[in-house]
Motif scaffolding. Structure first.
Motif, PDB file in Angstrom:
ATOM      1  N   ARG A   1     -22.266 -14.997  21.230  1.00  0.00           N
ATOM      2  CA  ARG A   1     -22.869 -16.178  21.852  1.00  0.00           C
ATOM      3  C   ARG A   1     -23.837 -16.876  20.896  1.00  0.00           C
ATOM      4  NH1 ARG A   1     -23.668 -14.710  28.312  1.00  0.00           N
ATOM      5  NH2 ARG A   1     -21.676 -13.616  28.533  1.00  0.00           N
ATOM      6  N   ALA A   2     -24.539 -16.106  20.079  1.00  0.00           N
ATOM      7  CA  ALA A   2     -25.433 -16.710  19.093  1.00  0.00           C
ATOM      8  C   ALA A   2     -24.639 -17.500  18.057  1.00  0.00           C
ATOM      9  CB  ALA A   2     -26.270 -15.629  18.415  1.00  0.00           C
ATOM     10  N   ALA A   3     -23.486 -16.966  17.643  1.00  0.00           N
ATOM     11  CA  ALA A   3     -22.648 -17.675  16.676  1.00  0.00           C
ATOM     12  C   ALA A   3     -22.110 -18.974  17.265  1.00  0.00           C
ATOM     13  CB  ALA A   3     -21.496 -16.772  16.231  1.00  0.00           C
ATOM     14  N   ALA A   4     -21.757 -18.951  18.549  1.00  0.00           N
ATOM     15  CA  ALA A   4     -21.276 -20.169  19.202  1.00  0.00           C
ATOM     16  C   ALA A   4     -22.382 -21.215  19.276  1.00  0.00           C
ATOM     17  CB  ALA A   4     -20.761 -19.840  20.603  1.00  0.00           C
ATOM     18  N   LEU A   5     -23.585 -20.775  19.604  1.00  0.00           N
ATOM     19  CA  LEU A   5     -24.718 -21.704  19.661  1.00  0.00           C
ATOM     20  C   LEU A   5     -24.987 -22.311  18.290  1.00  0.00           C
ATOM     21  CD1 LEU A   5     -27.102 -22.997  21.136  1.00  0.00           C
ATOM     22  CD2 LEU A   5     -28.403 -20.895  20.728  1.00  0.00           C
TER      23      LEU A   5
ATOM     24  N   ARG B   1      -7.812 -20.093  18.221  1.00  0.00           N
ATOM     25  CA  ARG B   1      -7.034 -18.848  18.364  1.00  0.00           C
ATOM     26  C   ARG B   1      -7.636 -17.952  19.442  1.00  0.00           C
ATOM     27  NH1 ARG B   1      -8.460 -15.021  13.820  1.00  0.00           N
ATOM     28  NH2 ARG B   1     -10.179 -14.722  15.290  1.00  0.00           N
ATOM     29  N   ASP B   2      -8.948 -17.759  19.395  1.00  0.00           N
ATOM     30  CA  ASP B   2      -9.598 -16.887  20.376  1.00  0.00           C
ATOM     31  C   ASP B   2      -9.493 -17.461  21.785  1.00  0.00           C
ATOM     32  OD1 ASP B   2     -10.274 -15.277  18.264  1.00  0.00           O
ATOM     33  OD2 ASP B   2     -12.339 -16.019  18.107  1.00  0.00           O
ATOM     34  N   TRP B   3      -9.594 -18.779  21.890  1.00  0.00           N
ATOM     35  CA  TRP B   3      -9.537 -19.413  23.209  1.00  0.00           C
ATOM     36  C   TRP B   3      -8.132 -19.320  23.806  1.00  0.00           C
ATOM     37  CZ3 TRP B   3      -8.164 -25.013  24.166  1.00  0.00           C
ATOM     38  CH2 TRP B   3      -8.296 -25.336  25.527  1.00  0.00           C
ATOM     39  N   LEU B   4      -7.113 -19.511  22.973  1.00  0.00           N
ATOM     40  CA  LEU B   4      -5.739 -19.464  23.473  1.00  0.00           C
ATOM     41  C   LEU B   4      -5.267 -18.042  23.736  1.00  0.00           C
ATOM     42  CD1 LEU B   4      -4.003 -22.250  21.350  1.00  0.00           C
ATOM     43  CD2 LEU B   4      -4.725 -22.339  23.739  1.00  0.00           C
TER      44      LEU B   4
ATOM     45  N   PRO C   1       1.938 -15.722  26.404  1.00  0.00           N
ATOM     46  CA  PRO C   1       1.688 -16.468  27.640  1.00  0.00           C
ATOM     47  C   PRO C   1       0.444 -17.338  27.543  1.00  0.00           C
ATOM     48  CG  PRO C   1       0.905 -14.230  27.865  1.00  0.00           C
ATOM     49  CD  PRO C   1       1.594 -14.297  26.525  1.00  0.00           C
ATOM     50  N   GLU C   2       0.234 -18.152  28.589  1.00  0.00           N
ATOM     51  CA  GLU C   2      -0.939 -19.011  28.618  1.00  0.00           C
ATOM     52  C   GLU C   2      -2.207 -18.161  28.629  1.00  0.00           C
ATOM     53  OE1 GLU C   2      -0.971 -22.114  31.504  1.00  0.00           O
ATOM     54  OE2 GLU C   2       1.175 -22.508  31.314  1.00  0.00           O
ATOM     55  N   PRO C   3      -3.289 -18.670  28.037  1.00  0.00           N
ATOM     56  CA  PRO C   3      -4.505 -17.863  27.893  1.00  0.00           C
ATOM     57  C   PRO C   3      -5.234 -17.635  29.205  1.00  0.00           C
ATOM     58  CG  PRO C   3      -4.901 -20.105  27.171  1.00  0.00           C
ATOM     59  CD  PRO C   3      -3.423 -20.000  27.439  1.00  0.00           C
ATOM     60  N   ALA C   4      -5.944 -16.505  29.266  1.00  0.00           N
ATOM     61  CA  ALA C   4      -6.834 -16.240  30.394  1.00  0.00           C
ATOM     62  C   ALA C   4      -8.174 -16.928  30.137  1.00  0.00           C
ATOM     63  CB  ALA C   4      -7.036 -14.734  30.555  1.00  0.00           C
ATOM     64  N   PRO C   5      -8.912 -17.266  31.187  1.00  0.00           N
ATOM     65  CA  PRO C   5     -10.209 -17.926  30.994  1.00  0.00           C
ATOM     66  C   PRO C   5     -11.176 -17.045  30.208  1.00  0.00           C
ATOM     67  CG  PRO C   5      -9.481 -18.094  33.287  1.00  0.00           C
ATOM     68  CD  PRO C   5      -8.562 -17.124  32.614  1.00  0.00           C
ATOM     69  N   LEU C   6     -11.996 -17.668  29.381  1.00  0.00           N
ATOM     70  CA  LEU C   6     -13.012 -16.938  28.633  1.00  0.00           C
ATOM     71  C   LEU C   6     -14.181 -16.575  29.548  1.00  0.00           C
ATOM     72  CD1 LEU C   6     -13.251 -18.998  25.303  1.00  0.00           C
ATOM     73  CD2 LEU C   6     -12.114 -16.803  25.653  1.00  0.00           C
ATOM     74  N   PRO C   7     -14.878 -15.467  29.258  1.00  0.00           N
ATOM     75  CA  PRO C   7     -16.074 -15.127  30.046  1.00  0.00           C
ATOM     76  C   PRO C   7     -17.133 -16.227  29.993  1.00  0.00           C
ATOM     77  CG  PRO C   7     -15.380 -13.258  28.704  1.00  0.00           C
ATOM     78  CD  PRO C   7     -14.561 -14.427  28.265  1.00  0.00           C
TER      79      PRO C   7
ATOM     80  N   MET D   1     -17.549 -21.625  25.361  1.00  0.00           N
ATOM     81  CA  MET D   1     -17.131 -21.196  24.029  1.00  0.00           C
ATOM     82  C   MET D   1     -15.663 -21.509  23.762  1.00  0.00           C
ATOM     83  SD  MET D   1     -19.259 -17.588  23.896  1.00  0.00           S
ATOM     84  CE  MET D   1     -18.405 -16.958  22.445  1.00  0.00           C
ATOM     85  N   GLY D   2     -14.981 -22.088  24.757  1.00  0.00           N
ATOM     86  CA  GLY D   2     -13.594 -22.482  24.599  1.00  0.00           C
ATOM     87  C   GLY D   2     -13.468 -23.954  24.275  1.00  0.00           C
ATOM     88  N   GLU D   3     -12.814 -24.694  25.168  1.00  0.00           N
ATOM     89  CA  GLU D   3     -12.537 -26.106  24.899  1.00  0.00           C
ATOM     90  C   GLU D   3     -13.775 -26.937  24.566  1.00  0.00           C
ATOM     91  OE1 GLU D   3     -10.657 -30.072  27.076  1.00  0.00           O
ATOM     92  OE2 GLU D   3     -10.378 -28.100  27.987  1.00  0.00           O
ATOM     93  N   PRO D   4     -14.901 -26.816  25.303  1.00  0.00           N
ATOM     94  CA  PRO D   4     -16.050 -27.674  24.966  1.00  0.00           C
ATOM     95  C   PRO D   4     -16.541 -27.495  23.532  1.00  0.00           C
ATOM     96  CG  PRO D   4     -16.329 -26.726  27.147  1.00  0.00           C
ATOM     97  CD  PRO D   4     -15.155 -26.032  26.530  1.00  0.00           C
ATOM     98  N   LEU D   5     -16.632 -26.247  23.068  1.00  0.00           N
ATOM     99  CA  LEU D   5     -17.118 -26.014  21.710  1.00  0.00           C
ATOM    100  C   LEU D   5     -16.090 -26.453  20.675  1.00  0.00           C
ATOM    101  CD1 LEU D   5     -19.170 -24.978  19.712  1.00  0.00           C
ATOM    102  CD2 LEU D   5     -18.307 -22.650  20.088  1.00  0.00           C
TER     103      LEU D   5
END
Length: 251
Positions: free
Chosen positions: A123-127, A179-182, A206-212, A216-220
């Motif tokens: 989460r710190a890396a995403a921020l 890659r991580d999001w998909l 298959p299609e990706p499962a939602p991230l916790p 950190m997915g589509e918005p970032l």
């Protein structure tokens, strides 16, 4: 290149795409060859750079469009940074509580402490990725080299000389997070030249499962692609995402 039909009076450039004002629809990439729907529109340019579309052109409209676009980009970045900061604080509090319990009679929680510490790091890396603009100046980067590190096991179909203009660390960050999001399914990547852009399509089966942490997915990824790379992210509902990136003139 998709957008929802709108009755907006203006489209403004936000990064490498367009947003309608006031209803905030998206369209892209930002290119005089790809006007938004619902026109007729006149292109707005400053210094040779397309900054928007409006019913009536002119220097005043172009300046206004550029100002609105810059404000919207900053608002979106600030909002995302705030959300990621909140999620980071929540993870830190959970880690502190687990560490306290592990230190006072519950050593079985040490594995949980380790996992929570890793989550704090993610989460710190995403921020950090959202808050900091790339320090490296844009240059020609071969797409294949980026994908070798970011998506080494993906099935790829693209020309060997496909090259984009951008910051290489930001490109690696964007495609690694894509890659991580998909998800961990079979990734397929295809690239094709579209005017002055490279369109990079990434699909997961298959299609990706939602991230916790959804931020950190589509918005970032959208922030990195649209703002840091001056590109445009177009996400479908079929486990696929299209990334438009400025083509390197030397390709």
């Amino acid at each position: 290149m998709t957008a929802t039909r709108t009755a907006s009076l203006m489209w403004v450039r936000v990064g490498g795409g367009m947003e309608s004002v006031p209803d905030r629809k998206r369209h892209g990439p930002a290119d005089a060859a790809f006007p938004p729907p619902g026109g007729p529109w006149e292109p707005l340019a400053l210094g040779g750079r397309l900054v928007g579309w409006a019913e009536h052109g002119g220097l005043a409209a172009a300046r206004r469009s550029a100002e609105i676009g810059a404000r919207l980009a900053e608002e979106e970045r600030t909002h995302l940074v705030g959300r990621l900061g909140h999620k980071l604080r929540s993870a830190v509090l959970a880690l502190q509580e687990s560490a306290r319990q592990a230190a006072f009679g519950r050593p079985e929680l040490l594995e949980t402490v380790f996992e929570q510490a890793q989550e704090v790091g993610r989460r710190a890396a995403a921020l950090e990725a959202a808050a900091n603009a790339p320090k490296e100046r844009p240059r020609g980067v071969v797409l294949g080299a980026v994908l070798n590190g970011a998506m080494p096991f993906a099935t790829r179909r693209m020309p060997d000389d496909a090259a984009v203009l951008g910051s290489e660390p930001a490109l690696v960050e964007a495609f690694t997070r894509l890659r991580d999001w998909l998800g961990g399914g079979n990734l397929q990547v295809a690239a094709e030249a579209v005017g002055a852009w490279w369109k990079v399509s990434v699909c997961s089966d298959p299609e990706p499962a939602p991230l916790p942490v959804p931020e950190m997915g589509e918005p970032l990824i959208r922030l990195i692609v649209d703002t840091h790379l001056n590109g445009w992210l177009d996400v479908g509902s079929d486990g696929c995402a299209d990334v438009y990136l400025p083509a390197y003139a030397g390709r």
